[in-house]
Design a protein around this motif. Structure first.
Motif: not given
Length: 794
Positions: A73, A113-116, A119
């Protein structure tokens, strides 16, 4: 493989072959692909990720113990991710995923799954049930007991009330002078305070008022005198901190320590006498936490008296700060033990001072009823709500019925109350979020403490239910010095001052950079923060753009500034074409530097994490900085570029270094310079925004202007302020809370006090509304009670 073809359009080719068996269609497609007659399908980002990345990062970016254990993340843009993947992934074989393939993988990772947003979708935040933090426990206990002694006020007048007597015994009939002294720093020599009214052989004086403690910690008080003196600071009873009434030998300096809570006012009294000594002098000094000793300044003294404040001495384990703000979510045996010892200490203190708290004597006929009423009020204030009948029986009546005497009953009540979950745990999660819960939410958000009487009364009248009612109370509470102290502590954490309590520099290079100057720099920074945050225009951008620096004579001499006034601090427009607010304040520049040189890395990390809100991974290996004498001909910038050139460093240091380099015009102690090692300073830097836009700047002023205008900075500050004050993740308060608060900050002219007030009001309203929805849902889902049913009987 067949499924992959279907996803990429190959099913249409198979369908066009007619009613062949699926196996024949598959073979035909494979033959056409191998012969080059048909272009091979482009693998999706998801497929590439599973083939090349999942083994190290996990199927959903959760991390794997034998690979990259941390969740995948962060806050890089898609283009930054693609570049990182092209250069470094897969580990050891980055050539396997470059160009368009790296871009597809980056887009998949970012969306999945990485960005705000990803998340928040995958791991939604929630309001966590929590205990009191250490700060909240100490301040709540202080205000709980202070509520029985009176609050006092901190008014505008500064200094101490002074009385001078033509006698060594402080006799009222010998009082000849009454005045206000700004400080206690007198050398009367062989004379007296007034040669016409007071004889020089013997005289006495008394100074009274209150003292403001800016930070929490141990304060060392120093009395320097050739004569006799006594000092009381926050004393209960007649226990002086320093008793030098009887002089011993040639001793002229006396010291005593007192622990004080920051942001509060404490009573102070100093008595002095001379009797036949040839010389008379008196000086009152202190050494606050993280400062050098000095004469107590006028700005920290008031002639108004206040009641003493109870300050706990029991040590507590530190709170969890892994998320960037203190949380009371971890409950350890050590914390339970600390609360037990704290309750014992407080119970002993209360019973020793029952006369002051209950206004009763042992001989009073109604003493038992007074003590019982004190205990009822003590429990109510500790629990932040009126007692139910069952609670009154358990916490008040039963101890008085079973204890051998009323004093023992009081001790039992205090122990029971302070170990009760109703005191130790916050309101969220304890049933309906009613008017009293709202009152506590406001007081803990702004003060880290209990509701005061006006807030309690508003809850009792049901006047904490609308936005207007909440704003009215919050605006009133904002004027309290406890709010100002908590906001200052937030700023210290935002600036990372809590991690750097001592600053030492090479004495050969900087011989005048000593403990006293460091203390002055910290005071200067605090005065600047108070001026911006509590002045007429509390504009967040002024923190970054102001050209004003608070200086005293020692600072002015060291930095080469012109100071028209005396030795005390005053605002100076210092190097306005070179400096900009916090970024160029000498205290921060000195903090984020080595003992001999500047440190673009430390300065860049602070800007990246704290100001821009970027997520930075810790370095994969510990790397010592290159000593300046190892490459004596290089500038600091050149050494940093050499040190961080390896591939494992570049992915983070590209951003860190470029931000830090723009502050290179300032050396290890924050003085402006144009060259280093005979080479001109290169203060050029750049930053790639989260949307992939590259911004270039040269020097602190251009950097500060970019940061002041940056939505990323505004959002990062909004998030950090909210989470520090509320002690909960901002994402737990609805999908639009972050964006709404940031938009409100901009619409208000970047008013920090407005942002603080809106954060408190918004979170309280959200808690109240969510509590109502949950209660309604519980009511709707409950089975209807029939006559004679268990539900009706209960």
């Amino acid at each position: 493989m067949w499924r992959a073809w279907q996803r990429s359009g190959w099913e249409s080719l198979c369908a066009a072959t007619g009613p062949w068996p699926r196996r024949a269609a598959f073979l035909l497609c494979l033959t056409l692909w191998a012969s080059g007659a048909v272009a091979a399908p482009e693998p999706t980002g998801e497929r590439l990720y599973r083939q090349l990345c999942a083994a190290c990062h996990g199927a959903h970016g959760e991390g794997v113990p034998e690979g990259y254990a941390k969740p995948l993340i962060g806050d890089r843009s898609v283009s930054e991710l693609a570049q990182l993947i092209s250069e470094t992934m897969p580990e050891g074989e980055p050539e396997k995923c470059v160009g368009p393939e790296a871009e597809r993988v980056a887009q998949y990772i970012y969306d999945a799954f990485y960005s705000e947003i990803a998340q928040a979708r995958n791991r939604p935040a929630r309001v966590e049930f929590s205990r009191l933090t250490v700060r909240q426990y100490e301040h709540a206990l202080a205000d709980l007991l202070r509520s029985f002694r009176g609050w006092g006020e901190w008014k505008e007048e500064r200094g101490l009330r002074a009385e001078y007597f033509d006698s060594r015994n402080l006799r009222r009939d010998k009082r000849v002078i009454e005045r206000r002294d700004p400080q206690v720093d007198f050398d009367f020599g062989e004379g007296s305070p007034d040669g016409e009214k007071i004889g020089k052989e013997e005289f006495s004086a008394k100074w009274e008022g209150s003292l403001y403690a800016p930070e929490t910690g141990i304060y060392e008080f120093i009395v320097e005198t050739d004569n006799g003196a006594k000092l009381w600071v926050n004393s209960f009873g007649d226990r002086p901190v320093i008793d030098a009434w009887v002089r011993s030998g040639d001793q002229k300096e006396y010291r005593g320590n007192v622990r004080l809570l920051g942001g509060r006012v404490y009573p102070l009294r100093l008595e002095f006498f001379k009797y036949k000594e040839p010389h008379a002098s008196i000086r009152l000094k202190w050494k606050p936490p993280f400062h050098a000793e000095e004469v107590i300044p006028q700005r920290c003294l008031s002639p108004e008296g206040v009641a003493p404040t109870y300050v706990l001495t029991t040590p507590f384990p530190p709170d969890d700060r892994s998320t960037g703000f203190e949380r009371g979510t971890s409950i350890s045996p050590e914390w339970h033990e600390a609360t037990t010892f704290a309750a014992i200490e407080t119970a002993a203190f209360v019973t020793e001072n029952l006369r002051e708290f209950t206004d009763s004597r042992r001989s009073d006929e109604d003493r038992a009823s007074k003590l019982r009423e004190f205990c009822r009020r003590f429990a109510e204030r500790a629990f932040r709500r009126p007692l139910t009948e069952a609670e009154r029986q358990l916490y008040v009546e039963r101890p008085f019925e079973t204890a051998p005497n009323p004093e023992a009953a009081v001790k039992r009540v205090v122990l029971l109350v302070l170990k009760s979950p109703r005191f130790l745990y916050r309101e969220a999660g304890l049933g309906e979020f009613d008017d009293y819960a709202v009152a506590s939410w406001l007081s803990f958000s702004l003060w880290d403490s209990l509701p005061d009487q006006p807030l309690w009364d508003a809850a009792a009248r049901g006047e904490l239910r609308t936005e207007e009612q909440l704003e009215r109370q919050v605006n009133r509470m904002m004027g309290d010095r406890r709010t100002q102290a908590k906001l200052r502590e937030f700023m210290h954490q935002w600036l990372k001052l809590d991690q750097f309590h001592e600053i030492a520099k090479n004495r050969e290079l900087y011989p005048d950079f000593d403990e006293r100057l460091v203390s002055d720099l910290r005071t200067s920074l605090d005065l600047f923060l108070d001026d911006v945050l509590w002045g007429e225009r509390p504009d967040f951008r002024s923190l970054l753009l102001s050209d004003t620096l608070y200086m005293n004579r020692r600072m002015a001499d060291f930095y080469g500034a012109h100071l028209a006034g005396g030795a005390d601090f005053e605002p100076v427009a210092f190097e306005p074409d070179r400096r900009a607010g916090l970024l160029s304040h000498p205290y921060l520049l000195s903090t984020f530097a080595y003992d001999q040189t500047s440190s673009p890395i430390h300065r860049g990390v602070w800007l990246s994490r704290n100001v821009l809100g970027r997520l930075l991974s810790p370095p994969p290996v510990a790397v010592a900085p290159i000593p300046p004498d190892l490459h004596a001909g290089l500038t600091t910038r050149e050494r940093v570029e050499l040190q961080t050139s390896p591939g494992m460093c570049v992915k983070c240091h590209t951003m860190i270094n470029s931000l830090g380099f723009s502050m290179e015009e300032f050396d290890a102690v924050g003085r402006f310079r144009e060259s280093e090692n005979g080479k001109p300073i290169d203060a050029q830097g750049f930053y790639v925004t989260r949307d992939g836009r590259e911004v270039k700047f040269t020097g602190v002023r251009e950097l500060a202007q970019f940061l002041a205008d940056s939505p990323e900075v505004h959002q990062a500050f909004t998030d950090r302020l909210f989470q520090y004050m509320i002690k909960q993740p901002i994402r737990a308060f609805g999908e639009t809370c972050r964006d709404d608060l940031r938009a409100d900050l901009a619409a208000s002219g970047f008013n920090v006090r407005r942002l603080l007030a809106r954060s408190v009001v918004t979170s309280a309203l959200w808690m109240r509304e969510r509590s109502g929805e949950q209660l309604a849902a519980q009511t709707d889902s409950a089975p209807a009670a029939t006559p004679g049913s268990k539900s009706e009987k209960r």
